[in-house]
Design a protein around this motif. Structure first.
Motif, PDB file in Angstrom:
ATOM      1  N   VAL A 348       0.866  -1.180   0.000  1.00  0.00           N
ATOM      2  CA  VAL A 348       0.000   0.000   0.000  1.00  0.00           C
ATOM      3  C   VAL A 348       0.900   1.227   0.000  1.00  0.00           C
ATOM      4  CG1 VAL A 348      -1.689   1.350   1.314  1.00  0.00           C
ATOM      5  CG2 VAL A 348      -1.895  -1.146   1.218  1.00  0.00           C
ATOM      6  N   ASP A 349       0.751   2.086  -0.991  1.00  0.00           N
ATOM      7  CA  ASP A 349       1.558   3.303  -1.064  1.00  0.00           C
ATOM      8  C   ASP A 349       0.984   4.388  -0.157  1.00  0.00           C
ATOM      9  OD1 ASP A 349       3.288   2.207  -2.923  1.00  0.00           O
ATOM     10  OD2 ASP A 349       2.142   2.946  -4.638  1.00  0.00           O
ATOM     11  N   LEU A 350       1.852   5.255   0.328  1.00  0.00           N
ATOM     12  CA  LEU A 350       1.407   6.398   1.118  1.00  0.00           C
ATOM     13  C   LEU A 350       0.533   7.294   0.245  1.00  0.00           C
ATOM     14  CD1 LEU A 350       1.563   8.071   3.727  1.00  0.00           C
ATOM     15  CD2 LEU A 350       3.611   9.162   2.797  1.00  0.00           C
ATOM     16  N   ASP A 351      -0.676   7.578   0.708  1.00  0.00           N
ATOM     17  CA  ASP A 351      -1.639   8.379  -0.046  1.00  0.00           C
ATOM     18  C   ASP A 351      -1.634   9.810   0.486  1.00  0.00           C
ATOM     19  OD1 ASP A 351      -3.733   9.473  -1.424  1.00  0.00           O
ATOM     20  OD2 ASP A 351      -5.264   8.101  -0.666  1.00  0.00           O
ATOM     21  N   TRP A 352      -1.167  10.729  -0.360  1.00  0.00           N
ATOM     22  CA  TRP A 352      -1.067  12.128   0.053  1.00  0.00           C
ATOM     23  C   TRP A 352      -2.361  12.907  -0.160  1.00  0.00           C
ATOM     24  CZ3 TRP A 352       2.789  14.580   2.622  1.00  0.00           C
ATOM     25  CH2 TRP A 352       3.989  13.899   2.739  1.00  0.00           C
ATOM     26  N   SER A 353      -3.361  12.317  -0.763  1.00  0.00           N
ATOM     27  CA  SER A 353      -4.539  13.084  -1.185  1.00  0.00           C
ATOM     28  C   SER A 353      -5.294  13.709  -0.013  1.00  0.00           C
ATOM     29  CB  SER A 353      -5.485  12.208  -2.011  1.00  0.00           C
ATOM     30  OG  SER A 353      -5.909  11.081  -1.264  1.00  0.00           O
ATOM     31  N   ASP A 354      -5.276  13.054   1.160  1.00  0.00           N
ATOM     32  CA  ASP A 354      -6.004  13.588   2.313  1.00  0.00           C
ATOM     33  C   ASP A 354      -5.076  14.097   3.414  1.00  0.00           C
ATOM     34  OD1 ASP A 354      -8.541  13.084   1.228  1.00  0.00           O
ATOM     35  OD2 ASP A 354      -8.467  10.990   1.861  1.00  0.00           O
ATOM     36  N   ILE A 355      -3.797  14.252   3.098  1.00  0.00           N
ATOM     37  CA  ILE A 355      -2.848  14.829   4.064  1.00  0.00           C
ATOM     38  C   ILE A 355      -2.665  16.288   3.674  1.00  0.00           C
ATOM     39  CG2 ILE A 355      -0.582  14.612   5.142  1.00  0.00           C
ATOM     40  CD1 ILE A 355      -0.441  11.758   4.085  1.00  0.00           C
ATOM     41  N   ASP A 356      -3.420  17.172   4.309  1.00  0.00           N
ATOM     42  CA  ASP A 356      -3.510  18.553   3.825  1.00  0.00           C
ATOM     43  C   ASP A 356      -3.025  19.612   4.804  1.00  0.00           C
ATOM     44  OD1 ASP A 356      -4.670  17.889   1.310  1.00  0.00           O
ATOM     45  OD2 ASP A 356      -6.573  17.525   2.327  1.00  0.00           O
ATOM     46  N   GLU A 357      -3.204  19.386   6.084  1.00  0.00           N
ATOM     47  CA  GLU A 357      -2.831  20.397   7.061  1.00  0.00           C
ATOM     48  C   GLU A 357      -1.318  20.395   7.294  1.00  0.00           C
ATOM     49  OE1 GLU A 357      -4.852  22.710   8.152  1.00  0.00           O
ATOM     50  OE2 GLU A 357      -6.405  21.774   6.905  1.00  0.00           O
ATOM     51  N   ALA A 358      -0.769  21.583   7.469  1.00  0.00           N
ATOM     52  CA  ALA A 358       0.689  21.714   7.578  1.00  0.00           C
ATOM     53  C   ALA A 358       1.259  20.871   8.713  1.00  0.00           C
ATOM     54  CB  ALA A 358       1.062  23.179   7.758  1.00  0.00           C
ATOM     55  N   ASP A 359       0.585  20.844   9.857  1.00  0.00           N
ATOM     56  CA  ASP A 359       1.091  20.077  10.997  1.00  0.00           C
ATOM     57  C   ASP A 359       1.115  18.585  10.694  1.00  0.00           C
ATOM     58  OD1 ASP A 359       1.380  22.409  12.364  1.00  0.00           O
ATOM     59  OD2 ASP A 359      -0.386  22.149  13.653  1.00  0.00           O
ATOM     60  N   GLU A 360       0.076  18.096  10.032  1.00  0.00           N
ATOM     61  CA  GLU A 360       0.021  16.670   9.695  1.00  0.00           C
ATOM     62  C   GLU A 360       1.077  16.335   8.646  1.00  0.00           C
ATOM     63  OE1 GLU A 360      -3.311  13.256   8.621  1.00  0.00           O
ATOM     64  OE2 GLU A 360      -3.603  15.295   7.849  1.00  0.00           O
ATOM     65  N   ILE A 361       1.229  17.206   7.667  1.00  0.00           N
ATOM     66  CA  ILE A 361       2.262  16.990   6.651  1.00  0.00           C
ATOM     67  C   ILE A 361       3.637  16.955   7.314  1.00  0.00           C
ATOM     68  CG2 ILE A 361       3.378  17.946   4.598  1.00  0.00           C
ATOM     69  CD1 ILE A 361       0.677  19.191   3.843  1.00  0.00           C
ATOM     70  N   ALA A 362       3.876  17.863   8.256  1.00  0.00           N
ATOM     71  CA  ALA A 362       5.175  17.932   8.930  1.00  0.00           C
ATOM     72  C   ALA A 362       5.470  16.641   9.689  1.00  0.00           C
ATOM     73  CB  ALA A 362       5.211  19.123   9.879  1.00  0.00           C
ATOM     74  N   ALA A 363       4.462  16.076  10.350  1.00  0.00           N
ATOM     75  CA  ALA A 363       4.672  14.825  11.090  1.00  0.00           C
ATOM     76  C   ALA A 363       5.053  13.697  10.148  1.00  0.00           C
ATOM     77  CB  ALA A 363       3.416  14.473  11.879  1.00  0.00           C
ATOM     78  N   VAL A 364       4.385  13.643   8.994  1.00  0.00           N
ATOM     79  CA  VAL A 364       4.705  12.602   8.008  1.00  0.00           C
ATOM     80  C   VAL A 364       6.102  12.825   7.445  1.00  0.00           C
ATOM     81  CG1 VAL A 364       4.078  11.635   5.763  1.00  0.00           C
ATOM     82  CG2 VAL A 364       2.293  12.186   7.423  1.00  0.00           C
ATOM     83  N   ILE A 365       6.422  14.062   7.096  1.00  0.00           N
ATOM     84  CA  ILE A 365       7.735  14.379   6.531  1.00  0.00           C
ATOM     85  C   ILE A 365       8.849  13.991   7.502  1.00  0.00           C
ATOM     86  CG2 ILE A 365       9.251  16.290   5.859  1.00  0.00           C
ATOM     87  CD1 ILE A 365       7.303  15.574   3.676  1.00  0.00           C
ATOM     88  N   ALA A 366       8.640  14.231   8.800  1.00  0.00           N
ATOM     89  CA  ALA A 366       9.637  13.853   9.794  1.00  0.00           C
ATOM     90  C   ALA A 366       9.859  12.344   9.797  1.00  0.00           C
ATOM     91  CB  ALA A 366       9.207  14.328  11.182  1.00  0.00           C
ATOM     92  N   ASP A 367       8.769  11.594   9.731  1.00  0.00           N
ATOM     93  CA  ASP A 367       8.892  10.133   9.688  1.00  0.00           C
ATOM     94  C   ASP A 367       9.623   9.677   8.428  1.00  0.00           C
ATOM     95  OD1 ASP A 367       7.734   9.597  12.117  1.00  0.00           O
ATOM     96  OD2 ASP A 367       5.728   9.229  11.310  1.00  0.00           O
ATOM     97  N   LEU A 368       9.370  10.342   7.311  1.00  0.00           N
ATOM     98  CA  LEU A 368      10.050   9.961   6.071  1.00  0.00           C
ATOM     99  C   LEU A 368      11.534  10.316   6.130  1.00  0.00           C
ATOM    100  CD1 LEU A 368       7.401  10.815   3.314  1.00  0.00           C
ATOM    101  CD2 LEU A 368       7.631   8.788   4.764  1.00  0.00           C
TER     102      LEU A 368
END
Length: 442
Positions: A348-368
């Motif tokens: 299952v690929d990471l789906d960016w379509s519903d990751i919209d808020e800056a704080d949520e994006i930042a948490a994902v980016i940190a994990d990546l």
């Protein structure tokens, strides 16, 4: 010294020349597949960026020989080669654990570690732009990635224990990464088999249609001979039950995705680990491609290490991915190197379509960022391929960054904004070339 900006016409000619080198032979063999590929690339600047690693590395070679944080060691480590924000997802490792990490190693090679980070950073800028984030917010995201990468590399370099830097699993992941792992867990081998096969005369066979191509006897014979060669490349731990390698059926397929356009491939249906039909396994055999980065790195020791591109892809993935797919191997068909791996029901690929808020994006980016560091650290003198990388990658990278801590984030931020803007301009140039019939062969 900065490189003067090209006019749109000049850049268009440059793009066409790079495409001819990277895609020319495959495009001539299957123009229809490339029309599909290019239509997908035309849909957005990010889709264009995904499909143009060849252009990215052309630009890297033109604008930078060497560079900050690169030395005799950090300029020669295992790299993913196409690290962008959508090349992360789930897989089931050889120990039966669902893992979230980097996937798709078709472009992997040995080169400068910063090229992976720059390619990812520019993808962050493109995603941020597509979600209407400000330049300041994009800067913060890139710095978040740089900091997370730096912290994880340092932890690994200084001997952090496994429980201090665990992989992303159902027990440790959070947010969208956990969501992807839970989605993967809900999938089943039976569901995959139902979508691709049917039961005929008490035996499972591939279903007609759905992109499957029936093979003539001569082609089938060649594929089965290539399969026999593939078995010899599997580690002994994969050869647990000889019946698992009994071939039930073979069909052809032709890649039409952004990364696999024009590459001939085949699906092979195997017995699996028991007589039960729901345990059958589907593997694919795909012609491996020349990685874009290899055209701009000329170390003969690296080139000569690999038998062919299939061998390179597998060795690179085994180096970069701890506990890789037990079905992963290589072979040759019609003189071309082939990659062989399972068609996994748990991808299952990471789906960016519903990751919209800056704080949520930042948490994902940190994990990546942490996942990127873990990947780089896995591929070193302990990976089993120390001939090419005979040193601790994480310690070499840690020392290089430590020499200029403050400049590390600045480097990635500046590159992200600059190359993100260039990719948006290039996308528009490409769309105009494509729709006006200026790509030769289409």
């Amino acid at each position: 010294m900065s490189v003067p900006e090209l006019s749109a016409e000049q850049r268009g000619e440059q793009i066409l020349a790079v495409f001819d080198t990277a895609f020319g032979e495959l495009l001539a063999a299957d123009p229809a597949a490339f029309r599909v590929k290019f239509r997908k690339m035309a849909s957005s600047a990010f889709a264009f960026y995904r499909g143009t690693a060849c252009l990215f590395y052309h630009d890297q070679e033109r604008e930078q020989h060497g560079g900050p944080y690169l030395d005799d060691r950090t300029g020669k480590v295992w790299i993913h080669g196409d690290l962008h924000a959508e090349n992360f997802g789930t897989y089931m490792d050889s120990q039966g654990r669902l893992i979230f990490n980097v996937n798709d190693f078709d472009e992997a090679y040995v080169g400068p570690f910063t090229w992976d980070l720059k390619r990812f950073a520019a993808s962050v800028a493109l995603i941020g732009y597509s979600k209407a984030l400000s330049d300041e917010q994009i800067t913060d995201l890139v710095r978040t990635y740089a900091s997370a990468y730096r912290e994880r590399i340092h932890a690994l370099a200084t001997g952090a224990k496994d429980d201090e830097v665990p992989p992303f699993t159902l027990d440790t992941a959070e947010g969208p990464l956990l969501g992807a792992l839970r989605s993967a867990r809900s999938l089943t081998r039976f569901g995959l088999l139902e979508s691709m096969t049917e039961i005929r005369d008490f035996e499972r066979r591939f279903s007609a249609g759905g992109g499957a191509i029936e093979l003539d006897a001569a082609t089938r014979y060649k594929v089965l001979a290539a399969f026999d060669g593939y078995l010899e490349t599997l580690p002994e731990s994969s050869l647990s039950r000889p019946d698992s390698y009994r071939v039930k059926d073979v069909v052809g397929r032709r890649g039409i995705g952004i990364g696999s356009a024009g590459l001939p491939s085949y699906n092979i249906l195997l017995e699996g680990n028991s007589d039960a039909l729901e345990n059958d396994v589907v593997i694919y055999l795909k012609q491996a491609q020349t990685p874009a980065v290899s055209r701009h790195l000329t170390d003969p020791a690296v080139r000569e290490y690999f038998q062919h591109e299939g061998h390179r892809t597998v060795i690179s993935q085994r180096a970069l991915q701890a506990h890789a797919d037990p079905w992963l191997g290589w072979t040759e068909l019609d003189g071309s190197g082939q990659l062989v791996a399972e068609v996994s029901p748990y991808a299952v690929d990471l789906d960016w379509s519903d990751i919209d808020e800056a704080d949520e994006i930042a948490a994902v980016i940190a994990d990546l960022g942490r996942a990127t560091a873990t990947m780089h650290a896995a591929a070193d003198d302990e990976s089993g391929h120390s001939e090419l990388v005979p040193f601790s990658t994480e310690r070499a990278i840690d020392a290089a960054i430590a020499a200029d801590e403050n400049g590390f984030g600045d480097l990635l931020v500046e590159f992200a904004h600059g190359y993100g803007a260039r990719a948006r301009r290039d996308h528009q140039i490409f769309v105009d070339l494509f729709r006006n019939g200026r790509i030769p062969g289409l």
